[in-house]
Design a protein around this motif. Structure first.
Motif, short mmCIF file in Angstrom:
data_model
loop_
_atom_site.label_atom_id
_atom_site.label_comp_id
_atom_site.label_asym_id
_atom_site.label_seq_id
_atom_site.Cartn_x
_atom_site.Cartn_y
_atom_site.Cartn_z
N GLY A 99 30.24 127.27 25.47
CA GLY A 99 29.38 126.59 26.43
C GLY A 99 29.47 127.17 27.82
N ARG A 100 30.27 128.23 28.00
CA ARG A 100 30.34 128.89 29.31
C ARG A 100 29.11 129.76 29.53
N ILE A 101 28.77 129.92 30.79
CA ILE A 101 27.70 130.86 31.13
C ILE A 101 28.21 132.28 30.97
N SER A 102 29.40 132.53 31.49
CA SER A 102 30.02 133.86 31.43
C SER A 102 31.45 133.73 30.92
N PRO A 103 32.07 134.83 30.49
CA PRO A 103 33.46 134.76 30.05
C PRO A 103 34.42 134.30 31.16
N GLN A 104 34.01 134.37 32.40
CA GLN A 104 34.88 133.98 33.51
C GLN A 104 34.52 132.61 34.10
N ASP A 105 33.80 131.80 33.35
CA ASP A 105 33.42 130.48 33.83
C ASP A 105 34.56 129.47 33.69
N SER A 106 34.48 128.43 34.52
CA SER A 106 35.44 127.33 34.45
C SER A 106 35.24 126.53 33.17
N GLY A 107 36.34 126.03 32.63
CA GLY A 107 36.27 125.21 31.43
C GLY A 107 37.27 124.07 31.47
N LEU A 108 37.03 123.07 30.65
CA LEU A 108 37.95 121.94 30.55
C LEU A 108 37.93 121.42 29.11
N TRP A 109 37.98 122.38 28.17
CA TRP A 109 37.92 122.03 26.76
C TRP A 109 39.31 121.89 26.14
N GLN A 110 40.36 122.21 26.91
CA GLN A 110 41.72 122.07 26.39
C GLN A 110 42.63 121.56 27.49
N ASP A 111 43.75 120.94 27.08
CA ASP A 111 44.61 120.26 28.03
C ASP A 111 45.27 121.19 29.04
N SER A 112 45.48 122.45 28.67
CA SER A 112 46.13 123.39 29.60
C SER A 112 45.29 123.64 30.84
N GLN A 113 44.00 123.28 30.78
CA GLN A 113 43.10 123.48 31.93
C GLN A 113 43.14 122.33 32.92
N THR A 202 35.96 116.13 27.62
CA THR A 202 36.07 116.88 28.88
C THR A 202 36.14 115.92 30.06
N ALA A 203 35.32 114.89 30.03
CA ALA A 203 35.35 113.88 31.10
C ALA A 203 36.72 113.21 31.18
N GLN A 204 37.32 112.93 30.04
CA GLN A 204 38.64 112.31 30.03
C GLN A 204 39.68 113.24 30.67
N ARG A 205 39.59 114.53 30.41
CA ARG A 205 40.53 115.48 31.04
C ARG A 205 40.31 115.52 32.55
N ALA A 206 39.05 115.45 32.97
CA ALA A 206 38.76 115.45 34.40
C ALA A 206 39.37 114.22 35.08
N VAL A 207 39.30 113.09 34.42
CA VAL A 207 39.91 111.88 34.96
C VAL A 207 41.42 112.06 35.09
N LYS A 208 42.04 112.68 34.09
CA LYS A 208 43.48 112.93 34.15
C LYS A 208 43.84 113.86 35.32
N ALA A 209 42.91 114.75 35.66
CA ALA A 209 43.15 115.67 36.78
C ALA A 209 42.97 114.98 38.13
N GLY A 210 42.42 113.76 38.14
CA GLY A 210 42.33 112.99 39.37
C GLY A 210 41.02 113.08 40.10
N VAL A 211 39.95 113.57 39.47
CA VAL A 211 38.67 113.67 40.19
C VAL A 211 38.14 112.30 40.55
N VAL A 254 25.42 111.17 28.32
CA VAL A 254 25.72 110.34 29.48
C VAL A 254 26.41 109.06 29.07
N GLU A 255 25.91 108.41 28.03
CA GLU A 255 26.53 107.16 27.61
C GLU A 255 27.94 107.37 27.07
N ALA A 256 28.18 108.50 26.41
CA ALA A 256 29.52 108.80 25.91
C ALA A 256 30.49 109.05 27.07
N VAL A 257 30.03 109.74 28.10
CA VAL A 257 30.87 109.99 29.27
C VAL A 257 31.15 108.69 30.02
#
Length: 415
Positions: A99-113, A202-211, A254-257
């Motif tokens: 789902g990245r635009i480029s190989p160097q795009d930001s991601g949040l598909w795994q916990d290490s991110q 991904t939204a759940q990981r973002a919440v864990k990151a404190g956004v 949207v409803e899932a997020v």
């Protein structure tokens, strides 16, 4: 005779795992809150309170390491918090590797991110600013080169030898964006359901990151946007055909997020309000359909509509008007208010000067929105908020460490 107490402590910013002086109030806060323009008035969205209405729009930087943010992002986004922005939205962040635009795009598909994102979040919070993230899937526009590479090589597609995945690009239908992009595979219904779940995770990981807020990317020809358009979505099942079917994937995401993030956290949806293909005489995604969608998304749990446009069809024709996108935001906002819908509108596009920023959000019937989203101008001038305040004659707080400088008033002097 009593003595005068002087607090000589350089108070630390609270809630961050490092020392930095507290910015109280944050940079970009008006020093005299009487009669300040709307641009420098606070706004509250659910539990999120911004000290001004200037938002850093998501800007792809093509600088992540296997989806992980790096020190580059800390410096890039951190300087914008230091200079007074009310809200910063982290660039389009992929919900899965393809789902990245480029190989160097930001991601949040795994916990290490999560940890590298949290490092950026902590710094932004230490400056008193707020931070959100845009979660996204590039769809049929995935596996492309960073623009400065593609431009140099006159090539778009990122092949496997440079980390691309040209044979695993997906979309609503097997219709490529153009001849330089990959031919996408049509998603099965099971795969669509899986992607809805990946957005939620991904939204759940973002919440864990404190956004502080989350934006779902439904614009610019990426996956959700391409489902909305009848030009790129030619499915015959429940995800294609009618307006309701073409918007089904957006609604499910949207409803899932909304279901997995805190109830008091704002949720934004960015849309391309039109794909600028009306000239072709075929059904396409238009402003009228965006208004129709805007009137129902509050029921999905959306608080902010981020109004962009275009980028779903390479044959698009933009109008000859620098502020065309702001005009669309104003049209959408008027239609919403006419029906008594208080959905917050964010306007974006060529907001480069103080007067335009003022006009976009100044309270009244002609406002284009409640938030002014600014992107490339921050690449030119990271201190743009402070310059706008100076030009509008609004004295604002500077970061403590920079306050001895302040705005220049006598330009005949060298310093």
């Amino acid at each position: 005779m009593g003595s005068i107490s002087v607090n000589t402590e350089n108070t630390a910013a609270p809630g961050v795992p490092f020392y930095t002086p507290a910015q109280n109030p944050p940079a970009g806060t008006p020093l005299n809150k009487d009669s300040v323009p709307t641009l420098f008035q606070p706004i509250k969205i659910r539990s999120l309170e911004l000290h001004n209405r200037v938002v850093v729009a998501p800007m792809c930087q093509y600088s992540a390491d296997d989806g992980h943010l790096t020190d580059y992002h800390l410096v890039h986004l951190g300087q914008l918090a230091l200079h007074g922005t009310g809200l910063i939205i982290v660039e389009a962040t992929a919900v899965e590797p393809r789902g990245r635009i480029s190989p160097q795009d930001s991601g949040l598909w795994q916990d290490s991110q999560i940890a590298p994102l949290k490092r950026v979040v902590d710094f932004v919070h230490s400056q008193g600013s707020k931070i959100g993230i845009q979660i996204a899937h590039a769809g049929r526009k995935a596996s492309t080169l960073a623009p400065w590479i593609g431009g140099t090589a006159n090539k778009t597609l990122a092949e496997e030898d440079v980390g691309g995945w040209p044979n695993d690009v997906v979309g609503p239908s097997a219709i490529p964006f153009d001849e330089t992009n990959a031919l996408p595979k049509e998603l099965t219904k099971a795969e669509i359901k899986g992607l809805v779940q990946k957005f939620a995770e991904t939204a759940q990981r973002a919440v864990k990151a404190g956004v502080d807020m989350i934006e779902v990317h439904g614009a610019h020809g990426y996956l959700i946007c391409s489902f909305l358009s009848p030009l790129s979505n030619q499915r015959t099942d429940e995800y294609g055909g009618s307006f309701e079917n073409r918007s089904r994937f957006a609604r499910e995401v949207v409803e899932a997020v909304r279901a997995v993030i805190p109830a008091d956290m704002p949720l934004s949806l960015r849309l391309s309000a039109t794909e600028w293909m009306e000239w072709a005489g075929q059904p396409s995604w238009t402003v009228e359909e965006t208004i129709k969608l805007a009137k129902v998304i509050p029921s999905w749990g959306v608080d902010i509509l981020d109004v962009s446009s275009g980028a779903n069809n390479y044959q698009q024709r933009f109008p000859d008007n620098r502020l065309f996108q702001i005009d669309i935001a104003r049209e959408i906002r008027k239609a919403l208010r006419a029906d008594g819908i208080d959905l917050i509108v964010g306007a974006v596009g060529n907001i480069t000067d103080a007067q335009t920023a003022y006009d976009v959000v100044q309270e009244g019937p002609e406002a284009a929105g409640e938030l002014a989203l600014v992107a490339r101008q921050f690449l030119r001038e990271p201190e743009w908020v402070l310059r706008v305040a100076h030009e509008l004659k609004v004295p604002v707080k500077w970061a403590n460490q920079y306050s001895r400088a302040g705005p220049r008033t006598d330009f005949s002097k060298k310093f």
